[in-house]
Design a protein around this motif. Structure first.
Motif, PDB file in Angstrom:
ATOM      1  N   ARG A 233      19.182   1.917  22.416  1.00 45.52           N
ATOM      2  CA  ARG A 233      20.309   2.665  22.975  1.00 45.52           C
ATOM      3  C   ARG A 233      19.947   4.134  23.237  1.00 45.52           C
ATOM      4  N   GLY A 234      18.834   4.574  22.660  1.00 45.73           N
ATOM      5  CA  GLY A 234      18.454   5.968  22.786  1.00 45.73           C
ATOM      6  C   GLY A 234      18.964   6.826  21.653  1.00 45.73           C
ATOM      7  N   ASP A 235      19.514   6.186  20.615  1.00 40.78           N
ATOM      8  CA  ASP A 235      20.056   6.913  19.468  1.00 40.78           C
ATOM      9  C   ASP A 235      18.986   6.977  18.379  1.00 40.78           C
ATOM     10  N   THR A 236      18.063   7.924  18.523  1.00 43.20           N
ATOM     11  CA  THR A 236      16.944   8.034  17.592  1.00 43.20           C
ATOM     12  C   THR A 236      17.414   8.351  16.183  1.00 43.20           C
ATOM     13  N   GLN A 237      18.455   9.166  16.077  1.00 41.75           N
ATOM     14  CA  GLN A 237      18.951   9.554  14.757  1.00 41.75           C
ATOM     15  C   GLN A 237      19.460   8.346  13.983  1.00 41.75           C
ATOM     16  N   SER A 262       6.020   4.560  14.203  1.00 39.99           N
ATOM     17  CA  SER A 262       5.858   4.550  15.659  1.00 39.99           C
ATOM     18  C   SER A 262       6.777   5.572  16.320  1.00 39.99           C
ATOM     19  N   VAL A 263       7.995   5.721  15.783  1.00 41.36           N
ATOM     20  CA  VAL A 263       8.911   6.718  16.330  1.00 41.36           C
ATOM     21  C   VAL A 263       8.356   8.128  16.095  1.00 41.36           C
ATOM     22  N   PHE A 264       7.864   8.378  14.901  1.00 40.74           N
ATOM     23  CA  PHE A 264       7.238   9.674  14.612  1.00 40.74           C
ATOM     24  C   PHE A 264       6.060   9.920  15.558  1.00 40.74           C
ATOM     25  N   LEU A 265       5.281   8.860  15.793  1.00 36.65           N
ATOM     26  CA  LEU A 265       4.096   8.989  16.648  1.00 36.65           C
ATOM     27  C   LEU A 265       4.493   9.374  18.062  1.00 36.65           C
ATOM     28  N   LEU A 266       5.516   8.705  18.584  1.00 38.30           N
ATOM     29  CA  LEU A 266       5.962   8.988  19.951  1.00 38.30           C
ATOM     30  C   LEU A 266       6.604  10.370  20.064  1.00 38.30           C
ATOM     31  N   SER A 267       7.194  10.834  18.958  1.00 38.07           N
ATOM     32  CA  SER A 267       7.845  12.145  18.999  1.00 38.07           C
ATOM     33  C   SER A 267       6.874  13.284  18.725  1.00 38.07           C
ATOM     34  N   GLY A 268       5.629  12.939  18.390  1.00 37.63           N
ATOM     35  CA  GLY A 268       4.621  13.968  18.153  1.00 37.63           C
ATOM     36  C   GLY A 268       4.573  14.487  16.730  1.00 37.63           C
ATOM     37  N   ASP A 269       5.311  13.843  15.821  1.00 34.14           N
ATOM     38  CA  ASP A 269       5.257  14.239  14.411  1.00 34.14           C
ATOM     39  C   ASP A 269       4.166  13.396  13.743  1.00 34.14           C
TER      40      ASP A 269
END
Length: 386
Positions: A233-237, A262-269
């Motif tokens: 949905r695009g709701d990362t939080q 994977s989410v951290f990886l895509l966000s650059g963290d």
């Protein structure tokens, strides 16, 4: 840069079955007089001993043990070519090493001897699936399932490959066949939720997953799926909240750690990503996908040497692992200035990568640009100089 991977659940389950041959047909009742031993029984027993030695070695995931196990199975088949379990376990070993085409042939040989061997059916379907050959996987399972209507695991495997092929209506119908037999089958409900997520019918997906949560309160796997719906949905939080809840409920539930990573990886963290992938490896040190992802996180932190160490570890355990080959090739070409060396890894990647892998086109471009190992560099100097 990480190749997309299939879901964490293998079609035949995550465990590698170690099959044991029934020995009831050996010896006794041969019609021999006194203490005579049937030569055929002795030959069969020798084959079984080689097989059992291979099965024991197979319990270790080390490359050396796998190689020795394979040699034992091959020796068993030299003695008794009809030992289908040995063909099957060779397929498991080849699958473990990422040698998917070899695994396909091993499973097919097992099925020629024992057409109803469900583990070989599931193994063959999984190998096709790993090669992005969903249609072939569907064909294998659709030939088996109607003859084994009560085999829920095989029917669930069919649901998975139908979903991945994009045949959503057929996937839902196959899932319903499971739920008619067992309305509380959590894995089938999860697959229904995944179908609706992929159809972008997120409200329906959440409704199904909350039903699963009612049946199994606090289930980490359901929370993980709800996180994936939120992410879609695009709701990362909210996705973070759901993945974190899955981890709270079961700190060793590796899919949630991997998804969070994977989410951290895509966000650059990259630091947080590395933490999550290390959590996966703390539970399962042999998870090569998590190790590849850890390498990507380390590279993101600028720790290129440590990233190479992780990719090398993967390739020692699974020399044909496409994602490790790709990531190491890119690391060598773009970050370590070892472009000639990178070429060999791109070539190996092209040999084993799934047909539909988007990285294939980029690898072909690299191969056009990279120097060959024996290429003579152009001389530099003044115009007209020697």
């Amino acid at each position: 840069m990480r190749l997309p991977r299939k879901g964490c659940r293998r079609l035949g389950g995550c465990a590698l079955p170690l099959l044991f041959v029934a020995l009831g047909a050996c010896g006794g009742g041969s019609g021999k007089k006194g203490g005579d031993i049937d030569p055929n029984a002795r030959i069969q027993q020798t084959a079984v001993r080689e097989y059992m030695a291979g099965a024991r070695l197979m319990k270790s995931s080390s490359a050396a043990s796998s190689k020795r196990a394979a040699a034992k199975f091959e020796r068993a088949l030299e003695i008794d070519p009809n030992l289908w379990e040995a063909h099957y376990n060779l397929g498991v070993l080849h699958r473990r090493e990422g040698e998917l085409r070899d695994a396909l042939q091993d499973y097919k040989r097992a099925l020629r001897i024992q057409p109803n061997a469900r583990v070989a059916v599931l193994g063959l379907a999984e190998a096709h699936r790993a090669l992005d050959e969903a249609g072939a996987a569907v064909d294998v399972l659709e030939a088996y399932v109607p003859k084994h209507a009560d085999d829920v695991e095989a029917r669930l495997a069919l649901v998975i490959v139908l979903r991945e092929k994009g045949d959503y209506d057929d996937a839902l119908e196959a899932a319903r066949e499971i739920l008619v037999r067992d309305a509380s089958h959590i894995a089938a409900l999860l697959e229904v939720g995944r179908v609706y997520r992929e159809k972008k019918e997120y409200d329906v997906a959440e409704l199904v997953l909350h039903k699963a949560l009612d049946l199994k309160p606090g289930a980490a796997e359901v929370r993980n799926e709800l996180g994936l719906v939120a992410l879609a949905r695009g709701d990362t939080q909210l996705a973070f909240v759901e993945f974190a809840e899955a981890i709270r409920v079961d700190p060793k539930f590796t899919p949630a750690h991997a998804n969070q990573g994977s989410v951290f990886l895509l966000s650059g963290d990259y630091e947080s990503a590395a933490r999550e992938f290390r959590a996966v490896l703390d539970v399962n040190p042999d998870d090569v996908d998590a190790r590849v992802a850890l390498g990507a996180a380390l590279r993101g932190q600028g720790n290129n040497g440590a990233a190479k160490v992780e990719y090398d570890k993967v390739l020692r355990a699974a020399p044909q692992h496409p994602a490790a080959l790709w990531n190491l090739a890119v690391l060598l070409a773009e970050f370590l200035d070892r472009r000639a060396e990178a070429r060999g890894y791109f070539e190996r990647f092209m040999e084993v990568a799934p047909t539909g892998a988007p990285e294939r086109a980029r690898a072909e471009q690299y191969l056009k640009e990279l120097p060959t190992p024996n290429a003579t560099p152009a001389r530099k100097g003044k115009k007209g100089g020697r």
